[in-house]
Design a protein around this motif. Structure first.
Motif, mmCIF file in Angstrom:
data_model
loop_
_atom_site.group_PDB
_atom_site.id
_atom_site.type_symbol
_atom_site.label_atom_id
_atom_site.label_comp_id
_atom_site.label_asym_id
_atom_site.label_seq_id
_atom_site.Cartn_x
_atom_site.Cartn_y
_atom_site.Cartn_z
ATOM 1 N N LEU A 1 50.670 41.806 20.896
ATOM 2 C CA LEU A 1 50.060 41.713 22.216
ATOM 3 C C LEU A 1 51.131 41.260 23.208
ATOM 4 N N ASN A 2 51.376 42.059 24.194
ATOM 5 C CA ASN A 2 52.320 41.691 25.243
ATOM 6 C C ASN A 2 51.482 41.272 26.441
ATOM 7 N N VAL A 3 51.503 39.991 26.733
ATOM 8 C CA VAL A 3 50.693 39.467 27.838
ATOM 9 C C VAL A 3 51.638 38.951 28.908
ATOM 10 N N GLY A 4 51.660 39.643 30.038
ATOM 11 C CA GLY A 4 52.506 39.237 31.152
ATOM 12 C C GLY A 4 53.979 39.209 30.815
ATOM 13 N N GLY A 5 54.416 40.041 29.873
ATOM 14 C CA GLY A 5 55.821 40.107 29.500
ATOM 15 C C GLY A 5 56.186 39.239 28.310
ATOM 16 N N THR A 6 55.263 38.461 27.804
ATOM 17 C CA THR A 6 55.518 37.626 26.631
ATOM 18 C C THR A 6 54.823 38.242 25.430
ATOM 19 N N ARG A 7 55.601 38.497 24.377
ATOM 20 C CA ARG A 7 55.043 39.124 23.172
ATOM 21 C C ARG A 7 54.443 38.077 22.246
ATOM 22 N N HIS A 8 53.255 38.371 21.775
ATOM 23 C CA HIS A 8 52.553 37.521 20.809
ATOM 24 C C HIS A 8 52.200 38.400 19.620
ATOM 25 N N GLU A 9 52.472 37.910 18.428
ATOM 26 C CA GLU A 9 52.111 38.644 17.218
ATOM 27 C C GLU A 9 51.100 37.824 16.439
ATOM 28 N N THR A 10 50.109 38.515 15.938
ATOM 29 C CA THR A 10 49.088 37.856 15.124
ATOM 30 C C THR A 10 48.477 38.899 14.200
ATOM 31 N N TYR A 11 47.467 38.483 13.485
ATOM 32 C CA TYR A 11 46.770 39.394 12.580
ATOM 33 C C TYR A 11 45.444 39.819 13.188
ATOM 34 N N LYS A 12 45.017 41.005 12.867
ATOM 35 C CA LYS A 12 43.725 41.486 13.333
ATOM 36 C C LYS A 12 42.600 40.589 12.837
ATOM 37 N N SER A 13 42.751 40.085 11.638
ATOM 38 C CA SER A 13 41.714 39.199 11.092
ATOM 39 C C SER A 13 41.583 37.924 11.939
ATOM 40 N N THR A 14 42.681 37.462 12.521
ATOM 41 C CA THR A 14 42.629 36.295 13.410
ATOM 42 C C THR A 14 41.816 36.626 14.651
ATOM 43 N N LEU A 15 42.032 37.814 15.203
ATOM 44 C CA LEU A 15 41.322 38.207 16.424
ATOM 45 C C LEU A 15 39.839 38.463 16.167
ATOM 46 N N LYS A 16 39.500 38.770 14.947
ATOM 47 C CA LYS A 16 38.092 39.024 14.617
ATOM 48 C C LYS A 16 37.288 37.737 14.447
ATOM 49 N N THR A 17 37.949 36.578 14.518
ATOM 50 C CA THR A 17 37.240 35.306 14.327
ATOM 51 C C THR A 17 36.270 35.000 15.466
ATOM 52 N N LEU A 18 36.464 35.625 16.619
ATOM 53 C CA LEU A 18 35.551 35.418 17.757
ATOM 54 C C LEU A 18 34.921 36.747 18.149
ATOM 55 N N PRO A 19 33.879 37.158 17.441
ATOM 56 C CA PRO A 19 33.255 38.448 17.736
ATOM 57 C C PRO A 19 32.691 38.481 19.149
ATOM 58 N N GLY A 20 32.727 39.655 19.737
ATOM 59 C CA GLY A 20 32.186 39.837 21.076
ATOM 60 C C GLY A 20 33.203 39.593 22.178
ATOM 61 N N THR A 21 34.413 39.200 21.819
ATOM 62 C CA THR A 21 35.449 38.983 22.820
ATOM 63 C C THR A 21 36.313 40.233 22.933
ATOM 64 N N ARG A 22 37.111 40.265 23.978
ATOM 65 C CA ARG A 22 37.968 41.417 24.232
ATOM 66 C C ARG A 22 38.954 41.655 23.079
ATOM 67 N N LEU A 23 39.533 40.603 22.562
ATOM 68 C CA LEU A 23 40.515 40.778 21.489
ATOM 69 C C LEU A 23 39.860 41.161 20.167
ATOM 70 N N ALA A 24 38.645 40.731 19.954
ATOM 71 C CA ALA A 24 37.927 41.150 18.739
ATOM 72 C C ALA A 24 37.667 42.650 18.796
ATOM 73 N N LEU A 25 37.365 43.154 19.984
ATOM 74 C CA LEU A 25 37.180 44.595 20.152
ATOM 75 C C LEU A 25 38.486 45.325 19.863
ATOM 76 N N LEU A 26 39.566 44.754 20.322
ATOM 77 C CA LEU A 26 40.877 45.361 20.105
ATOM 78 C C LEU A 26 41.215 45.427 18.617
ATOM 79 N N ALA A 27 40.783 44.427 17.874
ATOM 80 C CA ALA A 27 41.086 44.360 16.442
ATOM 81 C C ALA A 27 40.077 45.109 15.585
ATOM 82 N N SER A 28 39.074 45.693 16.223
ATOM 83 C CA SER A 28 38.052 46.393 15.441
ATOM 84 C C SER A 28 38.654 47.620 14.760
ATOM 85 N N ASP A 29 37.924 48.125 13.802
ATOM 86 C CA ASP A 29 38.401 49.272 13.032
ATOM 87 C C ASP A 29 38.064 50.597 13.707
#
Length: 184
Positions: free
Chosen positions: A12-40
């Motif tokens: 995820l590049n947010v405002g020019g800063t790169r962040h790396e994580t796992y999709k499973s981490t983003l799925k921990t908060l269902p219904g959020t924008r990043l959870a949608l991004l990590a969906s299958d």
């Protein structure tokens, strides 16, 4: 410790800063924008949904990187919330900005940790206090009446007000330990 598939990682590049994580981490908060991004779901359908809201710019297939034109410092706190389940508020960011970022990412402001709640709510409390003390210029009150309402009148009935008389004594009591026995 298990091995994660390369498809599990997301950049995820947010405002020019790169962040790396796992999709499973983003799925921990269902219904959020990043959870949608990590969906299958299919990437194209996810991108279509994300581009409905301003702030999402592009997906770079070559680098497998999603770009969001948002505040990178605040996003670090948002991503940490996904990782730890605790949402803390940065002390160096004003409340309205943090509130706007939470709204963009689809995070409920009620999830802010109790230790940070006062910092987060400070701007709203200040606005509410200003609303209470806001002077209406058309009320026809003269300066003496306004001074009495706020407790800052200098002279009452030709005599110095009680506050003006005792103010230096009280201030010395707290500020100058050598002003009196009580201050010591």
């Amino acid at each position: 410790m298990g091995k994660f598939d390369d498809n599990e990682r997301i950049i995820l590049n947010v405002g020019g800063t790169r962040h790396e994580t796992y999709k499973s981490t983003l799925k921990t908060l269902p219904g959020t924008r990043l959870a949608l991004l990590a969906s299958d779901s299919d990437i194209d359908s996810v991108l279509d949904q994300l581009q409905q809201v301003p702030g999402f710019i592009e997906y770079n297939a070559r680098t497998n990187e999603y770009f969001f034109d948002r505040h990178p410092g605040v996003f670090a706190y948002v991503l940490n919330y996904y990782r730890t389940g605790k949402l803390h508020c940065p002390a160096d960011v004003c409340g309205p900005l943090f509130e706007e970022e939470l709204s963009f990412w689809g995070i409920d402001e009620m999830d802010v940790e109790p230790c940070c709640w006062m910092t987060y709510r400070q701007h709203r409390d200040a606005e509410e206090a200003l609303d209470v003390f806001e002077l209406n210029v058309d009320t026809g009150e003269d300066e003496d009446e306004i001074g009495k309402r706020f407790g800052i009148e200098d002279v009452v009935d030709g005599n110095v007000s009680l506050w003006r008389k005792w103010q230096p004594v009280i201030w010395n009591l707290f500020e100058d330990p050598y002003s009196s026995r009580a201050a010591r």
